[in-house]
Enzyme design. Structure first.
Site, PDB file in Angstrom:
ATOM      1  N   ASP A  73       0.847  -1.126   0.037  1.00  0.00           N
ATOM      2  CA  ASP A  73       0.046   0.035  -0.036  1.00  0.00           C
ATOM      3  C   ASP A  73       0.797   1.517  -0.100  1.00  0.00           C
ATOM      4  OD1 ASP A  73       0.879  -0.419   2.622  1.00  0.00           O
ATOM      5  OD2 ASP A  73      -0.987  -0.694   3.406  1.00  0.00           O
ATOM      6  N   ASN A 142      -7.024  -2.343  14.588  1.00  0.00           N
ATOM      7  CA  ASN A 142      -8.645  -2.561  14.276  1.00  0.00           C
ATOM      8  C   ASN A 142      -8.661  -3.573  13.379  1.00  0.00           C
ATOM      9  OD1 ASN A 142      -7.524  -1.562  11.851  1.00  0.00           O
ATOM     10  ND2 ASN A 142      -8.817   0.108  11.784  1.00  0.00           N
ATOM     11  N   HIS A 144      -6.991  -4.291  10.683  1.00  0.00           N
ATOM     12  CA  HIS A 144      -6.900  -3.993   9.174  1.00  0.00           C
ATOM     13  C   HIS A 144      -5.633  -4.654   8.682  1.00  0.00           C
ATOM     14  CE1 HIS A 144      -4.276  -0.052   9.960  1.00  0.00           C
ATOM     15  NE2 HIS A 144      -3.506  -0.885   9.476  1.00  0.00           N
ATOM     16  N   GLU A 149      -9.481  -1.326   5.455  1.00  0.00           N
ATOM     17  CA  GLU A 149     -10.042  -1.336   6.861  1.00  0.00           C
ATOM     18  C   GLU A 149     -11.490  -2.102   7.100  1.00  0.00           C
ATOM     19  OE1 GLU A 149      -8.450   0.666   8.895  1.00  0.00           O
ATOM     20  OE2 GLU A 149      -7.746   2.459   8.344  1.00  0.00           O
TER      21      GLU A 149
END
Ligand code: GLP
Length: 249
Positions: A73, A142, A144, A149
């Site tokens: 990414d 979280n 991800h 996400e």
């Protein structure tokens, strides 16, 4: 597969032991015959690993000369020369210290004028290289993976995404002088699941809840990393602080 059962879970004493283990896996992969295609991740989790790979390369014990690398990414709107970019982070952590050929270090271009086109180009480049053989993955607090996400589809492809507030907060240290980007371009979960082997790495107590949900909770877009359990070649390497309690006991 590690000794931990289903997902191949190795629980090791600390981040150094984790880095040693993953460095050995990467070293074995790079020395396999053929042209290795290695998927890479950014983040503090991988810094001890990349240090080891750089030192091994300098010592002549390891070579990236045949390797092609694809990062997961990049931030949108941050140029490759800017210190906060993942491209710059990868140069500092790894690329400046190993013999990978510059034209084989692939990272999505977050400054491309047409991000959908850039995403399609990235997918095509992975296919043209023969697909990713071994993909390194971290995990966000979280759940991800890359920048997929919560809410990301398990079949998602490389695309532009919006970052959650918690992810932007976690990544704030990389942007001491300015705002943390709101958007990124990331390989999708579907793209990641096409890699032949996945190595998910987690260290530190801040990752325990996410890793516990990923490995033991429902397979759900609420925890994107849970999708990785569908992959038969998933190998998880964690330290004691990050490991799910039941497994670490
Ligand atoms: C980042 C990256 C992920 C990384 C994760 C955890 O934002 N996009 O690929 O795995 O967050 O990062 P760290 O290792 O710094 O905790």
């Amino acid at each position: 597969m590690g000794p931990g059962g289903r997902a191949g879970l190795d629980v090791l004493a600390d981040p150094d032991a984790v880095a040693d283990r993953v460095a050995a896996l990467v070293g074995e992969y790079l020395s396999e015959p053929g042209a290795p295609v290695l998927g890479l991740a950014t983040g503090a989790t991988f810094e001890p690993l990349y240090r080891r790979l750089g030192l091994s390369c300098r010592a002549g014990d390891l070579s990236f000369a045949r390797a092609t690398c694809f990062n997961l990414d990049e931030y949108v709107g941050i140029g490759p020369g800017e210190p906060g970019s993942f491209r710059a982070a990868m140069r500092r952590a790894l690329f400046d210290h190993v013999d990978v050929r510059p034209e084989r270090m692939h990272i999505p271009d977050g400054t491309a004028p047409d991000l959908a086109r850039e995403a399609a180009r990235y997918e095509a480049a992975i296919v043209a290289a023969g697909g990713i053989g071994l993909q390194l993955l971290g995990i966000g607090r979280n759940g991800h993976v890359g920048f997929n996400e919560p809410g990301s589809s398990p079949t998602s492809r490389t695309r532009e995404v919006r970052l959650s507030d918690s992810t932007r907060e976690a990544n704030r240290p990389a942007f001491p002088a300015g705002a943390v980007p709101e958007r990124a371009i990331t390989m999708g979960l579907g793209t990641i699941l096409e890699a032949r082997r996945l190595v998910l790495v987690a260290t530190g107590g801040a990752k325990r809840a996410a890793l516990t949900a990923a490995l033991g909770g429902p397979i759900s877009p609420d925890c994107p990393a849970s999708a990785l359990r569908r992959h038969p070649g998933l190998h998880v390497v964690a330290d004691r602080e990050a490991a799910p309690l039941a497994r670490a006991a």
